[in-house]
Each structure stands twice: as structure tokens, then as C-alpha cells.
Design a protein around this motif. Structure first.
Motif: not given
Length: 175
Positions: A136-143, A162-165, A167-175
């Protein structure tokens, strides 16, 4: 008379016996028998009776010893039988104890294996969560890097966070 006389004298080929001699011989023989009976026959019979009693006592003692030996033999056989039964019981108890100990060892091994399995599963879960967080951290950084290149400095720092937060929430919910 001659007949009478011939009755007292017994004619033999070698010589003759006279009635007086015969009477003396008979009296001597009877006296000898009486002396033998008084001095020899009585003690001899006493000795024979003592010997008879001694032999009877020896037979009684031998019989008693035989019955004692038979009794001792029976007791020894009974003790041997009891000892064999006791030994058999000890062997059976040892077998049972061995089986119970075997079960206890297997149970302990199964419990240890279950603990190791549970610990390994927990370690895997923790490592998985760490890997997801790292991803998630890498994806956030890459994003952020991709978005930065796409937008090229059109977004300010506050909007970017705000955009990073989001995106992290979306990735966390998909998990």
C-alpha cells in the motif's frame, strides 16, 4: 521181660542207648531250654521288640517326613503359581503403562504440532499484513509519482495528500 527191657534200650547198628541216658538227655535238654528261655530268649525277645518299636518309629517318622515333603511341595507349587501370576500381572501392567505413555507422547506431539501450526499461521498472517501495508505504501508512492507526472505540478500539496488518503482507503477496502 525182655520186651520190657528192650523198650528201655534202643538198638542201633553202632551201639545202643539206654533209657537212663535218654531221660538224662531229655532233662538236660529241658533244663537247657528253660535256661535259654530265662537268660537268652527273654533278652532276645526284648531286643527284637525294641528293634520292632524302633523300626515302627522310623516308619512313622519317614511317613511324617513324606507328608511334610508333599505339603512343602504343594506350598512351593502354589507359591510358584502365585509368583507366575504376579509376574504376568506386572507384565500386563507394564504393557498398559507403555500404551498409555505412548498415547500421552503422541498427544503431546500433536499438541506441540498444533501450537507450531497456529504460531506459523499467525506469523504468516502478520507477514501478509506487513506485506500488504508495504505494498500500500509503495502503491501510494507510485500513485503519487504517476499522478505528479500526469498533472505536472497542477495539484497543490494539500490536494495531493487527500488524493493519497482516498486511494489508500480504496485499496484497504478491496483487501
Amino acid at each position: 521181660m525182655q520186651l520190657l527191657e528192650s523198650g528201655f534200650i534202643i538198638q542201633a547198628e553202632i551201639g545202643g542207648l539206654q533209657g537212663g541216658n535218654m531221660l538224662f538227655a531229655i532233662i538236660s535238654f529241658l533244663a537247657l531250654l528253660w535256661l535259654l528261655r530265662k537268660y537268652a530268649w527273654g533278652p532276645l525277645m526284648n531286643k527284637m521288640e525294641e528293634r520292632e518299636n524302633h523300626i515302627a518309629n522310623e516308619i512313622d517318622i519317614a511317613e511324617k517326613n513324606r507328608t511334610d515333603a508333599e505339603k512343602a511341595s504343594r506350598e512351593a507349587n502354589d507359591q510358584l503359581k502365585a509368583t507366575r501370576q504376579e509376574a504376568q500381572q506386572i507384565i500386563e501392567d507394564a504393557k498398559k503403562a507403555g500404551v498409555e505413555q505412548e498415547k500421552a507422547i503422541i498427544e503431546a506431539a500433536n499438541q506441540a504440532a498444533a501450537r507450531l501450526k497456529k504460531s506459523a499461521e499467525e506469523d504468516i498472517t502478520r507477514e501478509k499484513e506487513k506485506a500488504i501495508e508495504a505494498l500500500q505504501a509503495q502503491v501510494a508512492t507510485l500513485s503519487v509519482q504517476i499522478a505528479t507526472k500526469v498533472i505536472e505540478k497542477e495539484i497543490n500539496a494539500k490536494d495531493q495528500e487527500q488524493l493519497i488518503s482516498d486511494y489508500i482507503k480504496e485499496v484497504g477496502e478491496e483487501r
